[in-house]
Enzyme design. Structure first.
Site, PDB file in Angstrom:
ATOM      1  N   LYS A  68      14.413 -20.958   5.352  1.00 38.82           N
ATOM      2  CA  LYS A  68      15.776 -20.784   5.384  1.00 38.82           C
ATOM      3  C   LYS A  68      15.944 -20.141   6.781  1.00 38.82           C
ATOM      4  O   LYS A  68      15.449 -19.213   7.261  1.00 38.82           O
ATOM      5  CB  LYS A  68      16.489 -20.160   4.180  1.00 38.82           C
ATOM      6  CG  LYS A  68      17.766 -19.891   4.003  1.00 38.82           C
ATOM      7  CD  LYS A  68      18.182 -19.375   2.711  1.00 38.82           C
ATOM      8  CE  LYS A  68      19.899 -19.112   2.534  1.00 38.82           C
ATOM      9  NZ  LYS A  68      20.002 -18.417   1.372  1.00 38.82           N
ATOM     10  N   SER A 116      23.375 -20.736  -1.618  1.00 34.85           N
ATOM     11  CA  SER A 116      23.544 -21.152  -0.201  1.00 34.85           C
ATOM     12  C   SER A 116      22.175 -21.724   0.412  1.00 34.85           C
ATOM     13  O   SER A 116      22.201 -22.405   1.461  1.00 34.85           O
ATOM     14  CB  SER A 116      23.715 -19.946   0.579  1.00 34.85           C
ATOM     15  OG  SER A 116      22.634 -18.879   0.221  1.00 34.85           O
ATOM     16  N   SER A 140      21.416 -17.839  -5.018  1.00 32.85           N
ATOM     17  CA  SER A 140      21.092 -18.939  -3.760  1.00 32.85           C
ATOM     18  C   SER A 140      19.864 -19.549  -4.042  1.00 32.85           C
ATOM     19  O   SER A 140      19.670 -20.464  -3.150  1.00 32.85           O
ATOM     20  CB  SER A 140      21.606 -18.398  -2.598  1.00 32.85           C
ATOM     21  OG  SER A 140      22.727 -18.479  -2.265  1.00 32.85           O
TER      22      SER A 140
HETATM   23  N1  GLN Z   1      27.409 -18.098  -4.150  1.00 31.32           N
HETATM   24  C1  GLN Z   1      27.054 -16.680  -4.318  1.00 31.32           C
HETATM   25  C2  GLN Z   1      27.977 -16.150  -3.092  1.00 31.32           C
HETATM   26  O1  GLN Z   1      28.620 -16.930  -2.339  1.00 31.32           O
HETATM   27  C3  GLN Z   1      25.824 -16.321  -4.083  1.00 31.32           C
HETATM   28  C4  GLN Z   1      25.221 -16.419  -2.579  1.00 31.32           C
HETATM   29  C5  GLN Z   1      23.653 -16.093  -2.640  1.00 31.32           C
HETATM   30  O2  GLN Z   1      23.136 -15.867  -3.556  1.00 31.32           O
HETATM   31  N2  GLN Z   1      23.453 -15.761  -1.231  1.00 31.32           N
HETATM   32  O3  GLN Z   1      28.079 -15.084  -2.838  1.00 31.32           O
END
Ligand code: GLN
Length: 484
Positions: free
Chosen positions: A76, A151, A175
């Site tokens: 990532k 994400s 995410s």
């Molecule tokens: N969707 C959640 C957010 O927008 C979690 C994102 C994540 O786990 N990095 O914060």
């Protein structure tokens, strides 16, 4: 070759059926040919990958190969990679070449793993659909009109489309698990502190955790063996011995006690998703597990509390991007204040700015007690719910996300509905627990994940429970038609 698991590729390399250079070339070719329709990579590190593969082949000839020597994976783009652009999918870091490797990357390099490139993601890991990336949205390989989740959507899509046998991800509120669910792959979020955060660009430091995104639980176990462990450079990493995560994969599940939180099966859960999850749980009963009804009564508070804690930490973490030390700087600043304001105003996207403003507000004098302190108290109540539940059960099961992949653009203008994508995952981060999502079926031809939550540092059990399911089913082996 590309449909094989990491484990199978590791065996093929060991048996001399294929070299790392051939394997790496094969995946690089697939990326070149197929990724334009998916957009799962921000950077492909072809030259470095081939050099690493050559070194891996030499290491094998010299008799120094590990189980993972020569297998290619993707990282990532939140992990710092020396000499390679590390953008966090933000305009702010579009020109940032990391001067060092994240510990996760370093450990994987030490194991002889080859890096194919850096995967697309939501900007600074803020999002559930991969639509906030500066480099454009990622498409779900199962249906390119749909989002892959976020994400870590690039990592999930790359593994689902078999453009990489596995990838790394990070999970602050879901995410790793939510995109794994939406793309039909396996994604493990380890216990907070199990994997080093050093060199991982910080979003919300008390919640962020790195983990593997793979086809199978067995592959996740192999990668955990390389990733996990104490790191003196990360003061929140935990100094507990790392078990061999592959050792218990086959343990029978007789007597396993599975908690089913009633809050995970109420309104808001898509009927098709609910059915897939119920069928998966029924299979566990056949495998000898006992189902126990439990309650996690503060689940409904997890999203509001998270959207105070995470933005508060983000507003602090992202203050380092000031146009002076890292990344983007505005053109012709009038003075220092103008430099700060315009560099940040032009460098950050809308969602990131929204979070910085919420976080700064919640931390400001006069509001700190009402929001931040309150959210921290709620966080403790959420943890207490899990502690209570784990007195009586070994694992907790439910859906990973309330829905399968939704249409691109469908939730982009409605942050609250977007935030609800993580209703079943966020509380796990708030408590610091490990959780895994495994492919459990399809709803309207789109993948659905089963989430399994474990007690602290019980990753080996999660992997065991997931692996046994994958021996009875083949959802994890299904590849979207266009990528077979
Ligand atoms: N969707 C959640 C957010 O927008 C979690 C994102 C994540 O786990 N990095 O914060």
């Amino acid at each position: 070759m590309h449909t094989k698991t990491l484990k199978a590729l590791s065996n093929a390399l060991a048996a001399g059926e294929v070299s790392s250079q051939e394997l790496t070339r094969h995946f690089l070719d697939r990326i070149k040919q197929l990724d334009p329709g998916v957009n799962s990579f921000i950077t492909v590190t072809e030259e470095q990958a081939l050099a690493q593969a050559k070194a891996a082949d030499e290491q094998r000839v010299a008799g120094n190969a590990t189980a993972l020597t020569g297998v290619p994976i993707a990282h990532k783009d939140i992990f710092c990679t020396r000499g390679v652009k590390t953008s966090c999918a933000s305009k702010m870091l579009d020109n940032f070449i990391a001067p060092y490797n994240a510990t996760v990357v370093e450990k994987m390099n030490d194991a002889g793993i080859v890096t194919l490139g850096k995967t697309n993601m939501d900007e600074f890991a803020m999002g559930s659909s991969n639509e906030t990336s500066f480099y454009g949205p990622v498409k779900n390989p199962w249906n390119t009109d749909c989002v892959p989740g976020g994400s870590s959507g690039g990592s999930a899509a790359a593994v689902a489309a078999r453009l990489a046998p596995a990838a790394t991800g990070t999970d602050t509120g879901g995410s790793i698990r939510q995109p794994a669910s939406l793309c039909g792959i396996t994604g493990l979020k380890p216990t907070y502190g199990r994997v080093s955060r050093w060199g991982m660009i910080a979003f919300a430091s008390s919640l962020d955790q790195a983990g593997p995104m793979t086809q199978t639980a067995e592959d996740a176990a192999l990668l955990m063996n390389a990733m996990a462990g104490f790191d003196p450079k990360d003061s929140t990493s935990t100094d507990i011995e790392v078990p061999d995560y592959t050792a218990d994969l086959n343990k029978p599940l007789d007597g396993l006690r599975i908690g089913l939180p009633k809050e995970f099966f109420e309104d808001g859960l898509d009927a098709g998703v609910g059915q897939v999850v119920q069928e998966a749980i029924a299979l566990y009963e056949k495998l000898g597990a006992t189902l126990v009804d439990i309650e996690l009564p503060n689940t409904h508070l997890s999203i509001p509390a998270y959207y105070v804690v995470a933005p508060a930490e983000a507003s602090s973490n992202l203050s380092r991007f000031d146009g002076v030390r890292f990344g983007y700087r505005c053109k012709d600043p009038l003075d220092l204040e103008d430099l700060y304001k315009r560099s940040r105003g032009e460098g950050f996207g809308e969602e990131v700015k929204r979070r910085i403003m919420i976080g700064t507000y919640a931390l400001s004098a006069g509001y700190y007690d009402a929001y931040y302190l309150k959210a921290q108290k709620v966080r403790r109540l959420i943890k207490n719910d899990f502690d209570e539940a784990f007195k009586n059960v070994d694992v907790i099961m439910g859906p990973t996300s309330p829905n399968a992949g939704f249409k691109l653009g469908e939730k982009a203008s409605d942050p609250v509905s977007m935030y609800l994508s993580d209703i079943y995952t966020i509380s796990v981060n708030m408590a610091g627990l490990p959780g895994i999502s495994i492919p459990a079926g399809l709803s309207n031809s789109l993948p659905v994940g089963l989430q399994i939550i474990g007690n602290y540092f019980d990753e080996a059990r999660l992997l065991n429970v997931a692996h046994r399911y994958q021996q009875e089913t083949d959802w994890h082996a299904q590849v979207p038609a266009a990528f077979v």
